[in-house]
Design an enzyme around this catalytic site. Sequence first.
Site, PDB file in Angstrom:
ATOM      1  N   ARG A 141      -1.748  46.938 -39.449  1.00 24.00           N
ATOM      2  CA  ARG A 141      -2.652  46.258 -38.506  1.00 24.00           C
ATOM      3  C   ARG A 141      -3.387  47.211 -37.559  1.00 24.00           C
ATOM      4  NH1 ARG A 141      -1.659  43.238 -41.794  1.00 24.00           N
ATOM      5  NH2 ARG A 141      -0.917  41.097 -41.659  1.00 24.00           N
TER       6      ARG A 141
ATOM      7  N   SER B 143      -2.253  33.762 -35.732  1.00 29.39           N
ATOM      8  CA  SER B 143      -0.979  34.066 -35.063  1.00 29.39           C
ATOM      9  C   SER B 143      -1.281  34.719 -33.720  1.00 29.39           C
ATOM     10  CB  SER B 143      -0.154  35.026 -35.913  1.00 29.39           C
ATOM     11  OG  SER B 143       0.255  34.338 -37.065  1.00 29.39           O
TER      12      SER B 143
ATOM     13  N   GLU C 261      -1.138  39.410 -30.025  1.00 32.78           N
ATOM     14  CA  GLU C 261      -1.878  40.120 -31.074  1.00 32.78           C
ATOM     15  C   GLU C 261      -3.373  39.832 -30.866  1.00 32.78           C
ATOM     16  OE1 GLU C 261      -0.445  39.879 -34.996  1.00 32.78           O
ATOM     17  OE2 GLU C 261      -2.345  40.567 -35.827  1.00 32.78           O
TER      18      GLU C 261
HETATM   19  C1  LIG Z   1      -6.629  30.593 -38.932  1.00 30.28           C
HETATM   20  C2  LIG Z   1      -6.508  32.093 -38.831  1.00 30.28           C
HETATM   21  C3  LIG Z   1      -5.717  32.790 -39.719  1.00 30.28           C
HETATM   22  C4  LIG Z   1      -5.618  34.190 -39.652  1.00 30.28           C
HETATM   23  N1  LIG Z   1      -4.848  34.846 -40.578  1.00 30.28           N
HETATM   24  C5  LIG Z   1      -4.777  36.191 -40.552  1.00 30.28           C
HETATM   25  C6  LIG Z   1      -4.009  36.907 -41.546  1.00 30.28           C
HETATM   26  O1  LIG Z   1      -3.420  36.332 -42.441  1.00 30.28           O
HETATM   27  N2  LIG Z   1      -3.966  38.267 -41.487  1.00 30.28           N
HETATM   28  C7  LIG Z   1      -4.631  38.959 -40.508  1.00 30.28           C
HETATM   29  O2  LIG Z   1      -4.556  40.196 -40.517  1.00 30.28           O
HETATM   30  N3  LIG Z   1      -5.371  38.315 -39.555  1.00 30.28           N
HETATM   31  C8  LIG Z   1      -5.462  36.958 -39.554  1.00 30.28           C
HETATM   32  N4  LIG Z   1      -6.199  36.302 -38.598  1.00 30.28           N
HETATM   33  C9  LIG Z   1      -6.862  37.074 -37.545  1.00 30.28           C
HETATM   34  C10 LIG Z   1      -8.359  37.382 -37.851  1.00 30.28           C
HETATM   35  O3  LIG Z   1      -8.754  36.794 -39.047  1.00 30.28           O
HETATM   36  C11 LIG Z   1      -8.585  38.873 -37.968  1.00 30.28           C
HETATM   37  O4  LIG Z   1      -8.135  39.529 -36.825  1.00 30.28           O
HETATM   38  C12 LIG Z   1     -10.095  39.173 -38.171  1.00 30.28           C
HETATM   39  O5  LIG Z   1     -10.170  40.374 -38.882  1.00 30.28           O
HETATM   40  C13 LIG Z   1     -10.900  39.259 -36.895  1.00 30.28           C
HETATM   41  O6  LIG Z   1     -12.282  39.412 -37.233  1.00 30.28           O
HETATM   42  P1  LIG Z   1     -13.461  38.894 -36.289  1.00 30.28           P
HETATM   43  O7  LIG Z   1     -14.738  39.224 -36.926  1.00 30.28           O
HETATM   44  O8  LIG Z   1     -13.279  37.464 -35.932  1.00 30.28           O
HETATM   45  O9  LIG Z   1     -13.231  39.804 -35.019  1.00 30.28           O
HETATM   46  P2  LIG Z   1     -13.503  39.439 -33.483  1.00 30.28           P
HETATM   47  O10 LIG Z   1     -12.468  38.464 -32.997  1.00 30.28           O
HETATM   48  O11 LIG Z   1     -14.934  39.058 -33.264  1.00 30.28           O
HETATM   49  O12 LIG Z   1     -13.238  40.861 -32.828  1.00 30.28           O
HETATM   50  C14 LIG Z   1     -11.958  41.469 -32.957  1.00 30.28           C
HETATM   51  C15 LIG Z   1     -11.680  42.351 -31.759  1.00 30.28           C
HETATM   52  O13 LIG Z   1     -12.372  43.572 -31.861  1.00 30.28           O
HETATM   53  C16 LIG Z   1     -12.824  43.942 -30.556  1.00 30.28           C
HETATM   54  N5  LIG Z   1     -13.924  44.876 -30.727  1.00 30.28           N
HETATM   55  C17 LIG Z   1     -15.127  44.628 -31.234  1.00 30.28           C
HETATM   56  N6  LIG Z   1     -15.864  45.753 -31.304  1.00 30.28           N
HETATM   57  C18 LIG Z   1     -15.087  46.744 -30.830  1.00 30.28           C
HETATM   58  C19 LIG Z   1     -15.234  48.142 -30.677  1.00 30.28           C
HETATM   59  N7  LIG Z   1     -16.340  48.793 -31.020  1.00 30.28           N
HETATM   60  N8  LIG Z   1     -14.178  48.848 -30.183  1.00 30.28           N
HETATM   61  C20 LIG Z   1     -13.036  48.221 -29.848  1.00 30.28           C
HETATM   62  N9  LIG Z   1     -12.824  46.904 -29.993  1.00 30.28           N
HETATM   63  C21 LIG Z   1     -13.825  46.185 -30.474  1.00 30.28           C
HETATM   64  C22 LIG Z   1     -13.247  42.629 -29.965  1.00 30.28           C
HETATM   65  O14 LIG Z   1     -13.319  42.712 -28.566  1.00 30.28           O
HETATM   66  C23 LIG Z   1     -12.132  41.725 -30.439  1.00 30.28           C
HETATM   67  O15 LIG Z   1     -11.072  41.749 -29.531  1.00 30.28           O
HETATM   68  C24 LIG Z   1      -6.325  34.911 -38.648  1.00 30.28           C
HETATM   69  C25 LIG Z   1      -7.151  34.197 -37.753  1.00 30.28           C
HETATM   70  C26 LIG Z   1      -7.259  32.803 -37.840  1.00 30.28           C
HETATM   71  C27 LIG Z   1      -8.178  32.075 -36.897  1.00 30.28           C
END
Ligand SMILES: Cc1cc2nc3c(=O)[nH]c(=O)nc-3n(C[C@H](O)[C@H](O)[C@H](O)COP(=O)(O)OP(=O)(O)OC[C@H]3O[C@@H](n4cnc5c(N)ncnc54)[C@H](O)[C@@H]3O)c2cc1C
Length: 312
Positions: A167, A216, A305
């Site tokens: 992660r 989560s 997380e």
């Molecule tokens: C229903 C559900 C199920 C999920 N299941 C899983 C799973 O099975 N496995 C898993 O790994 N994840 C899971 N997740 C979590 C999620 O899918 C992942 O974390 C996903 O990759 C986040 O992508 P995003 O585009 O939404 O990121 P965002 O939420 O838009 O951004 C992620 C983070 O990056 C930060 N960020 C952005 N740019 C920068 C930068 N340049 N420097 C530093 N920080 C920065 C943002 O501030 C934010 O905190 C799940 C989420 C949901 C809602």
Amino acid sequence: MKYLEQNKDITSLSNFKTPAVARYYFEVKSNDDVDKIFDVVTFAKNENLKVLFVWWGTNMLFAFDKFKGVVIKNCLEWWNYNEKSKILKTSSNDNIREIAESLEKDYGQDLWHRFIGLPGSIWGAIFGNAGCFWLETENNFVSAKVLDLSTGEIQTFDKQQMIFSYRTSLLKQYEWKYFLISADFDLSTKVEKYHSDVDNLYFREHKQPKWNTCGSFFKNPVVSLEWFKRDYPDYYSQDMKLVSSWFLLENSGLKWHRIWWAFFSPLHANFLMSDWSATSSDLLDLIDHAQKIVFNKFWINIDNEVRIITNF
Ligand SMILES: Cc1cc2nc3c(=O)[nH]c(=O)nc-3n(C[C@H](O)[C@H](O)[C@H](O)COP(=O)(O)OP(=O)(O)OC[C@H]3O[C@@H](n4cnc5c(N)ncnc54)[C@H](O)[C@@H]3O)c2cc1C
């Protein structure tokens, strides 16, 4: 600054949908806009303003009503798959679930099958080395093009330079230093540390709630407690020395527990949810409450997380 909108409603940008406004807002829609990011970040630095990048917002909780800095929303979306070379080229805001679905449906390419149902962007997946049932983003990763936010230079990182582990990646270790522009994956060979036969489509459909949640909420804590290993071996990973947060929350009676408009899902105790009227303080109160209850019962601290974004 001419590119920036002011007092923009950003409620819909986090999956919790708590009401929020940004003092300044900028959308990256094209490669020309990528060139402007450095100027926007430099403006923020000069004005002493915090910068927040938002992609699909599936992993962040806005802990404010008004963000006093600059929100940069990435809207870059295009991807293509070369059936001959099996190289997948993505832009950073492409939705990983949609790509995985299309690869299978349109190209008969099922190496990313376990990503079907994973919300969020390619950026989010790379940043946190997202994984589903042991398929991790790093597995077929080749290289990424990033903008160095301190110099304005564009650089390319290969897999070794990205220092992926559980992660996490280089991008997470050097927070706010890089903006990911695009990434390539080689889907010619199956690469996996562990195999899994889990039916991820069934699991996502029946075991996980949808809508206002960021998945989560708490990380699985790393602990080495002899009594826990002895009493609850099924909820302790020997390899990674992790305790299941889901187990801790479920057995602390937090499933379905509610404070005002925030609650833990009845389907999965580690899924924090918000009703449509929830505010960030409802969620923050429930998070605080859950941490205290779990600690009082198990003497284990659980940390978020999902990222809690503040003005500080
Ligand atoms: C229903 C559900 C199920 C999920 N299941 C899983 C799973 O099975 N496995 C898993 O790994 N994840 C899971 N997740 C979590 C999620 O899918 C992942 O974390 C996903 O990759 C986040 O992508 P995003 O585009 O939404 O990121 P965002 O939420 O838009 O951004 C992620 C983070 O990056 C930060 N960020 C952005 N740019 C920068 C930068 N340049 N420097 C530093 N920080 C920065 C943002 O501030 C934010 O905190 C799940 C989420 C949901 C809602």
